[in-house]
Design an enzyme around this catalytic site. Structure first.
Site, PDB file in Angstrom:
ATOM      1  N   GLU A 172      21.838  56.292  24.030  1.00  0.00           N
ATOM      2  CA  GLU A 172      22.769  57.015  23.157  1.00  0.00           C
ATOM      3  C   GLU A 172      22.819  56.142  21.820  1.00  0.00           C
ATOM      4  OE1 GLU A 172      25.510  59.091  26.567  1.00  0.00           O
ATOM      5  OE2 GLU A 172      26.139  57.388  25.627  1.00  0.00           O
ATOM      6  N   GLY A 195      42.034  53.434  34.489  1.00  0.00           N
ATOM      7  CA  GLY A 195      40.632  53.969  33.777  1.00  0.00           C
ATOM      8  C   GLY A 195      40.675  55.257  34.433  1.00  0.00           C
ATOM      9  N   PHE A 196      39.348  55.746  34.831  1.00  0.00           N
ATOM     10  CA  PHE A 196      39.288  57.082  35.622  1.00  0.00           C
ATOM     11  C   PHE A 196      39.786  56.999  37.006  1.00  0.00           C
ATOM     12  CE2 PHE A 196      35.943  57.391  32.396  1.00  0.00           C
ATOM     13  CZ  PHE A 196      36.133  58.748  31.789  1.00  0.00           C
ATOM     14  N   GLY A 197      39.600  55.759  37.874  1.00  0.00           N
ATOM     15  CA  GLY A 197      39.922  55.855  39.020  1.00  0.00           C
ATOM     16  C   GLY A 197      41.470  55.702  39.203  1.00  0.00           C
ATOM     17  N   GLY A 213      44.928  49.061  36.934  1.00  0.00           N
ATOM     18  CA  GLY A 213      43.851  49.603  36.159  1.00  0.00           C
ATOM     19  C   GLY A 213      44.015  50.989  36.113  1.00  0.00           C
ATOM     20  N   ASP A 248      34.381  51.476  39.677  1.00  0.00           N
ATOM     21  CA  ASP A 248      33.073  50.385  39.724  1.00  0.00           C
ATOM     22  C   ASP A 248      33.415  49.314  40.349  1.00  0.00           C
ATOM     23  OD1 ASP A 248      32.223  52.514  37.831  1.00  0.00           O
ATOM     24  OD2 ASP A 248      32.210  51.293  36.083  1.00  0.00           O
TER      25      ASP A 248
HETATM   26  C1  LIG Z   1      29.746  52.744  27.223  1.00  0.00           C
HETATM   27  C2  LIG Z   1      29.879  53.476  28.428  1.00  0.00           C
HETATM   28  C3  LIG Z   1      29.455  54.868  28.819  1.00  0.00           C
HETATM   29  C4  LIG Z   1      29.479  55.565  29.793  1.00  0.00           C
HETATM   30  N1  LIG Z   1      29.034  56.731  29.937  1.00  0.00           N
HETATM   31  C5  LIG Z   1      29.283  57.538  31.048  1.00  0.00           C
HETATM   32  C6  LIG Z   1      29.094  58.647  31.207  1.00  0.00           C
HETATM   33  O1  LIG Z   1      28.508  59.394  30.171  1.00  0.00           O
HETATM   34  N2  LIG Z   1      29.225  59.666  32.184  1.00  0.00           N
HETATM   35  C7  LIG Z   1      29.888  58.767  33.337  1.00  0.00           C
HETATM   36  O2  LIG Z   1      30.026  59.500  34.581  1.00  0.00           O
HETATM   37  N3  LIG Z   1      30.223  57.428  33.320  1.00  0.00           N
HETATM   38  C8  LIG Z   1      29.817  56.812  32.413  1.00  0.00           C
HETATM   39  N4  LIG Z   1      30.281  55.399  32.035  1.00  0.00           N
HETATM   40  C9  LIG Z   1      30.750  55.008  33.354  1.00  0.00           C
HETATM   41  C10 LIG Z   1      32.313  55.185  33.319  1.00  0.00           C
HETATM   42  O3  LIG Z   1      32.976  54.845  32.431  1.00  0.00           O
HETATM   43  C11 LIG Z   1      32.611  54.302  34.666  1.00  0.00           C
HETATM   44  O4  LIG Z   1      31.950  54.620  35.739  1.00  0.00           O
HETATM   45  C12 LIG Z   1      34.315  54.495  35.171  1.00  0.00           C
HETATM   46  O5  LIG Z   1      35.091  54.241  33.737  1.00  0.00           O
HETATM   47  C13 LIG Z   1      34.813  53.779  36.005  1.00  0.00           C
HETATM   48  O6  LIG Z   1      36.089  54.023  36.181  1.00  0.00           O
HETATM   49  P1  LIG Z   1      36.947  52.840  36.756  1.00  0.00           P
HETATM   50  O7  LIG Z   1      38.392  53.437  36.857  1.00  0.00           O
HETATM   51  O8  LIG Z   1      36.490  52.136  37.971  1.00  0.00           O
HETATM   52  O9  LIG Z   1      37.146  51.765  35.759  1.00  0.00           O
HETATM   53  P2  LIG Z   1      37.464  51.703  34.225  1.00  0.00           P
HETATM   54  O10 LIG Z   1      37.365  53.078  33.787  1.00  0.00           O
HETATM   55  O11 LIG Z   1      36.667  50.912  33.577  1.00  0.00           O
HETATM   56  O12 LIG Z   1      38.941  51.235  34.205  1.00  0.00           O
HETATM   57  C14 LIG Z   1      39.389  49.953  34.531  1.00  0.00           C
HETATM   58  C15 LIG Z   1      40.952  49.695  34.075  1.00  0.00           C
HETATM   59  O13 LIG Z   1      41.196  48.578  34.696  1.00  0.00           O
HETATM   60  C16 LIG Z   1      41.883  47.627  33.698  1.00  0.00           C
HETATM   61  N5  LIG Z   1      41.791  46.371  33.863  1.00  0.00           N
HETATM   62  C17 LIG Z   1      40.595  45.532  34.442  1.00  0.00           C
HETATM   63  N6  LIG Z   1      41.219  44.351  34.761  1.00  0.00           N
HETATM   64  C18 LIG Z   1      42.232  44.302  34.990  1.00  0.00           C
HETATM   65  C19 LIG Z   1      43.380  43.468  35.310  1.00  0.00           C
HETATM   66  N7  LIG Z   1      42.815  42.351  35.806  1.00  0.00           N
HETATM   67  N8  LIG Z   1      44.664  43.657  35.369  1.00  0.00           N
HETATM   68  C20 LIG Z   1      44.806  45.006  34.905  1.00  0.00           C
HETATM   69  N9  LIG Z   1      44.224  45.942  34.536  1.00  0.00           N
HETATM   70  C21 LIG Z   1      42.943  45.705  34.390  1.00  0.00           C
HETATM   71  C22 LIG Z   1      41.115  48.025  32.384  1.00  0.00           C
HETATM   72  O14 LIG Z   1      41.757  47.599  31.005  1.00  0.00           O
HETATM   73  C23 LIG Z   1      40.661  49.446  32.405  1.00  0.00           C
HETATM   74  O15 LIG Z   1      41.714  50.324  31.885  1.00  0.00           O
HETATM   75  C24 LIG Z   1      30.090  54.843  30.871  1.00  0.00           C
HETATM   76  C25 LIG Z   1      30.411  53.800  30.884  1.00  0.00           C
HETATM   77  C26 LIG Z   1      30.593  52.780  29.697  1.00  0.00           C
HETATM   78  C27 LIG Z   1      31.169  51.477  29.605  1.00  0.00           C
END
Ligand SMILES: Cc1cc2nc3c(=O)[nH]c(=O)nc-3n(C[C@H](O)[C@H](O)[C@H](O)COP(=O)(O)OP(=O)(O)OC[C@H]3O[C@@H](n4cnc5c(N)ncnc54)[C@H](O)[C@@H]3O)c2cc1C
Length: 452
Positions: free
Chosen positions: A173, A11-13, A9, A310
């Site tokens: 929003e 994403g942010f993490g 993944g 998340d």
């Molecule tokens: C519409 C929306 C608005 C938001 N607004 C805010 C805000 O204003 N402020 C704030 O702080 N937070 C906000 N958030 C929350 C924030 O975006 C999340 O907390 C953050 O993105 C979590 O980061 P993460 O790295 O855990 O997951 P994510 O950023 O969701 O990244 C997960 C990544 O893993 C990849 N992935 C998933 N499953 C697999 C797999 N099986 N194999 C390979 N890759 C995979 C996905 O494609 C993705 O790129 C918002 C979320 C959403 C949906």
């Protein structure tokens, strides 16, 4: 062979973890099922035609072009083997790892009613944003077609009624921006309908919107939504959603809302990879399917596997304070990403890993063109404000955290333009016209013409 780090993944993490290992003597494989890192906090702007997709998404390969220890792969991981230390991609290929960081994020939850998804898309990916944008814009197009000589006011009203389910930041929003589109962007562009007659409803099950905010800011948000013309229904639970609208129960009884455009912003569930990890390691999942992690973010009994963002049910461990749950927000994911990388570095040096501590800098949510609410944690206590100053703060905070100079520049220019003109210039719906885009809905929207 150098130690192999697999990050699932970007994403942010995941992005933050890979960056934090830039100078570490490891080989990193970064796997994502998409080819881009997505700035989710601005996704609602793509869904409401304010920004185009490339402004808030960046190709992962490009982001890591200069980091020689990262190999980027596009693919979906479906299984993890903790004993063999491998991860399996959907096509059956396997990837070996010595250290694993799982950062697969979350998805929508329809609370066991997955059949609602077809009628009420959620907002999590770019595809979701395109689908919501398509439904909103095509609802106005269909209403214009409906409003001819043999006009059916009920059909037209349903086409011009937009319902957002869920009064969290995303719901607020979306609802605020739908109202602005109807009142400020579209008037003057239609001949048979007046877009200002569109109704926007925000349906929230609890007694207030923006639950994570202090009560006073929730109230300000509700007032600002009201000023934009959004009808906020609190204590309203959804009991059914179909192609024609939704059923809710409120303290005054059941109600049917006719709408052809319902958006779901109500529930979040962990990525299914949490279940795959539980099957592989026996780790515990919480009710949302998140992996319950140890204080240092590792999985119980699996020191080399860390879960972040998340997907993790993590606690913050501040010295002298009881552990507190880490919220599912981007700063939480980024901080966990950096912490997981630091723990790998510690293990490589033969040191003990450390417990995670979350630093909470506050909460923001925007409501419309120049309204927002801000709750900041400062050393002197909470700083709370709303209205235009909060909106400017929100705007610059989001531009600051966007990835890439070009994106920051483009977003600032687009927003400045939109601010003065009310225009939303990403209103192109690709390909199909009304019928091809959504034959079933279109048939419902125009039954007499179709029959004739
Ligand atoms: C519409 C929306 C608005 C938001 N607004 C805010 C805000 O204003 N402020 C704030 O702080 N937070 C906000 N958030 C929350 C924030 O975006 C999340 O907390 C953050 O993105 C979590 O980061 P993460 O790295 O855990 O997951 P994510 O950023 O969701 O990244 C997960 C990544 O893993 C990849 N992935 C998933 N499953 C697999 C797999 N099986 N194999 C390979 N890759 C995979 C996905 O494609 C993705 O790129 C918002 C979320 C959403 C949906």
């Amino acid at each position: 062979m150098r130690p192999q780090v697999l990050i699932i993944g970007c994403g942010f993490g995941g992005l933050e973890a890979a960056r934090a290992l830039r100078t570490t003597d490891v080989d990193i494989t970064l796997v994502d099922k998409t080819n881009h890192h997505l700035f989710q906090p601005l996704l609602y702007q793509v869904a409401t035609a304010g920004l185009s997709a490339p402004s808030i998404a960046a190709p992962i390969r490009h982001l890591f072009r200069g980091q020689r220890n990262v190999t980027t792969l596009m693919g979906e991981i479906v299984a993890i083997d903790a004993t063999a230390r491998t991860a399996t991609l959907k096509d059956g290929a396997t990837l070996r790892w010595d250290h694993l960081i799982v950062a697969a994020g979350a998805t929508h939850s329809y609370f066991g009613r997955d059949d609602w998804a077809e009628h009420a898309p959620g907002l999590k990916t770019l595809s979701d944003a395109f689908e919501i944008r398509r439904r909103v814009l095509l609802a106005f197009e269909a209403a214009e077609r409906e409003a001819n000589g043999e006009d059916d006011p009920a059909q037209r009203a349903a086409l011009l009624q937009f319902v957002v389910v869920g009064g969290g930041p995303t719901g607020v929003e979306l609802a605020g921006t739908f109202a602005e589109i109807a009142r400020h962007t579209l008037p003057g562009e239609f001949r048979r309908i007046d877009p200002r007659q569109a109704r926007v409803l925000l349906v929230e099950g609890s007694p207030r919107v923006l639950q994570a905010m202090p009560e006073s800011l929730s109230e300000r948000a509700r007032e600002q939504l009201g000023a934009l013309g959004v009808d906020v229904r609190l204590n309203a639970r959804v009991t059914g959603i179909d192609a024609e609208g939704l059923d809710i129960t409120t303290p005054t009884g059941p109600e049917r809302l006719h709408s052809r455009c319902v958006v779901w912003a109500a529930g979040v569930a962990a990525s299914p990879l949490g279940r795959a990890l539980a099957d592989a390691t026996g780790c515990t999942l919480d009710r949302a399917g998140r992996v319950v992690v140890e204080p240092d973010l590792s999985v119980k009994g699996q020191a080399n596997i860390q879960v972040i963002g998340d997907l993790a049910a993590a606690q913050s461990h501040a010295p002298g304070q009881p552990p507190k749950p880490v919220p599912g927000v981007s700063p939480g994911a980024k901080q966990m990403g950096r912490h997981a990388a630091a723990n790998i570095q510690r293990r490589l040096r033969g040191e003990a890993t450390q417990a995670f501590r979350y630093r909470d800098y506050g909460n923001l949510a925007t409501i419309g063109r120049h309204s927002a609410v801000v709750d900041l944690g400062t050393p002197a206590g909470s700083l709370r404000f709303s209205g235009l100053p909060a909106w400017l703060f929100w705007l610059f905070a989001h531009v600051y955290f966007l990835i890439g100079f070009r994106n920051r520049f483009v977003v600032l220019v687009d927003w400045a333009w939109a601010y003065w003109t009310h225009d939303r210039n990403a209103r192109v719906v690709a390909g199909a016209g009304l019928s091809e885009a959504s034959p079933a809905r279109d048939a419902q929207a125009c039954p007499r013409r179709r029959a004739g």
